[in-house]
Enzyme design. Structure first.
Site, PDB file in Angstrom:
ATOM      1  N   GLU A 251       6.684   6.303  -1.475  1.00 37.74           N
ATOM      2  CA  GLU A 251       5.956   6.257  -0.202  1.00 37.74           C
ATOM      3  C   GLU A 251       4.486   6.462  -0.525  1.00 37.74           C
ATOM      4  O   GLU A 251       4.051   7.575  -0.825  1.00 37.74           O
ATOM      5  CB  GLU A 251       6.473   7.339   0.752  1.00 37.74           C
ATOM      6  CG  GLU A 251       7.958   7.237   1.059  1.00 37.74           C
ATOM      7  CD  GLU A 251       8.339   5.934   1.738  1.00 37.74           C
ATOM      8  OE1 GLU A 251       7.435   5.230   2.248  1.00 37.74           O
ATOM      9  OE2 GLU A 251       9.536   5.588   1.742  1.00 37.74           O
TER      10      GLU A 251
ATOM     11  N   CYS B 177      -1.727   9.188   5.088  1.00 31.19           N
ATOM     12  CA  CYS B 177      -1.475   7.913   4.404  1.00 31.19           C
ATOM     13  C   CYS B 177      -1.458   6.743   5.367  1.00 31.19           C
ATOM     14  O   CYS B 177      -1.717   5.601   4.969  1.00 31.19           O
ATOM     15  CB  CYS B 177      -0.163   7.983   3.623  1.00 31.19           C
ATOM     16  SG  CYS B 177       1.294   8.333   4.635  1.00 31.19           S
TER      17      CYS B 177
END
EC number: 1.2.1.68
Length: 481
Positions: free
Chosen positions: A221, A255
């Site tokens: 991720e 993110c």
């Protein structure tokens, strides 16, 4: 080598391997976790977070210098608990075998979801709880055990996690490894049954190389430069509010935060005005405002200032949204004002590196196709955000661009839904979790075929071959349906 590791106690490299061996041995000897045990692990994780939420929020804030307490409770604690509760609610259904049609008379076909064993979890500093316990919701639901390596950049939070985990879990169920990047490299080289890493692309490449030596499957991720693509049909006030809400949350250290905005050239002034007005209303002051989060450390603080200096040197106009006109640079608490950057050019660092902070470059376009082309000239991002009511343009974003996710008329809200997979593509990651997608990621989908004693599944393979096989082949090799 000596490391500060397992549950807060100093251990050596061999002890780390021994701890993993003990977990694997327990998994094999005790057999697959039944529903009762899976629910117990999920319940204990929920209890651990809820019963210690204030201590966790204090530790996170101390690590950041200042981290909004409400942001920690909302995202790290409530976000984790929501995923754990979702797994608790649905795990019994997820565990059921999938039954499929068998092509052979007398046979039964199904898929059983088998626990992998021990999963390694490397979690980051920006959301140190939810990016550990979000994956654990799927890991525990799938019947696995886990070894967690939290970030060394949040040492107080990581140490507290190690202490709490040791209190709520047996060391063969869930354990913690603390340490720096050297320890992280050692951790990623262990022969886990699966490894999930959340962090940057550069580190992810090292993680993959280390895992490859043991053929450990990985879920990555990552991040990248998530674009906001604004149509001429969009409401500019709504765009500014939704984008800047996320870009200032955790000071943009997310993110999935918008990394740059693409908007029609005639909308630039309107967007800047709306963004400035909205941020000033949210954060009338910054320096002593507990709602506005600090940058995690001096290295990242300096990195962001380097981006600003670079943009100005290359002709960019920097618009700092600092309503109280406070001096932030020498305050010692590492706060950077929300900042818009206009007149940007492609050679600027802010358009080439993931920002991970409260800086927002704004690039304008004349025609929508050029905006699509610009997005496609970059690596594939973790998310793309489209604002507007033009259905044709929306479909262009959905069909012509590739990203981990697309959100229409909002920013980042998809990550709050356990009914959707969360993951990247290309340089923004591989694999996904959340809800049933996490359960499947951390399970082995094992096909099972049960043939009855009178079944004829392999008769055609038996020699000698004659008219029967020739007749069968003529049917199987026919172009007719």
């Amino acid at each position: 080598m000596s490391i500060l590791g397992l549950n807060g106690a100093p251990v050596g490299a061999e002890q780390l391997g021994s701890a993993l061996d003990r977990m694997k041995k327990a998994h094999l000897e005790q057999g697959p976790a039944n529903l009762e045990l899976r629910l117990s692990r999920l319940d204990r994780a929920i209890a651990m977070l809820l019963e210690n939420r204030e201590a966790i929020a204090d530790a996170v804030s101390a690590d950041f210098g200042n981290r909004s307490r409400e942001q920690t409770l909302l995202c790290d604690i409530a976000g984790s608990v929501a995923s754990l509760k979702d797994s608790r609610e649905h795990v019994a259904k997820w565990m059921e075998p999938e039954h499929h049609k068998a092509m052979f008379p007398g046979a039964e076909a199904r898929v059983e979801f088998q626990p992998l064993g021990v999963v390694g979890v490397i979690s980051p500093w920006n959301f140190p709880i939810v990016l550990a316990f979000g994956p654990l919701a799927g890991i525990f639901a799938a019947g696995n055990r886990a070894m967690l390596k939290p970030s060394e950049l949040t040492p107080r939070t990581s140490a507290l996690l190690a202490e709490l985990i040791a209190r709520y879990f047996d060391e063969t169920e869930l354990t913690t490894v603390l340490g720096d990047a050297e320890v992280g490299a050692l951790f990623s080289a262990q022969p886990f049954d699966h490894l999930i890493f959340t962090g940057g692309t550069a580190v992810a490449k090292h993680i993959m190389r280390a895992a490859a030596d043991n053929l450990v499957p990985v879920t990555l991720e990552l991040g990248g430069k998530s674009p906001v693509i604004v149509s001429r049909s969009a409401d500019m006030a709504d765009v500014a509010q939704r984008v800047l809400t996320v870009k200032t949350f955790n000071a943009g250290q997310i993110c999935l935060a918008p990394d740059y905005v693409l908007l029609p050239e005639e909308s630039l002034d309107s967007f800047v005005a709306e963004a400035t007005r909205f941020v000033a209303a949210m954060y009338p002051s910054l320096l002593d405002n507990p709602d506005y989060t600090s940058i995690i450390n001096a290295r990242n603080f300096d990195r962001l200032h380097r981006y600003l200096t670079d943009a100005q040197a290359k002709g960019g106009r920097v618009i700092e949204i600092n309503p109280a006109a406070e001096e932030l640079g020498d305050s010692g608490i590492r706060k950077i004002a929300p900042t818009l950057i206009v007149n940007v050019s492609d050679e600027m660092l802010v358009l080439n590196e993931e920002i991970f902070g409260p800086l927002l470059p704004i690039k304008t376009y004349r025609d929508f196709d050029s905006a699509i082309d610009y997005v496609n000239s970059k690596q594939r991002p973790l998310a793309s955000y489209f604002f507007g009511e033009d259905a044709v343009e929306r479909e262009q974003v959905l069909k012509r661009t590739v990203s981990g996710a697309v959100v229409v008329n909002d920013v980042m809200s998809h990550v709050m839904m356990d009914t959707l997979p969360f993951g990247g593509v290309g340089h923004s990651g591989m694999g996904a979790y959340h809800g049933i997608y996490g359960f499947r990621t951390f399970s082995h989908a094992k096909p099972v075929l049960v043939q009855s004693p009178v079944g004829e599944s392999n008769l055609a393979m038996r020699a000698p071959y004659g008219e029967a096989i020739h007749g069968l082949l003529s049917v199987l090799l026919s172009t007719e349906c």
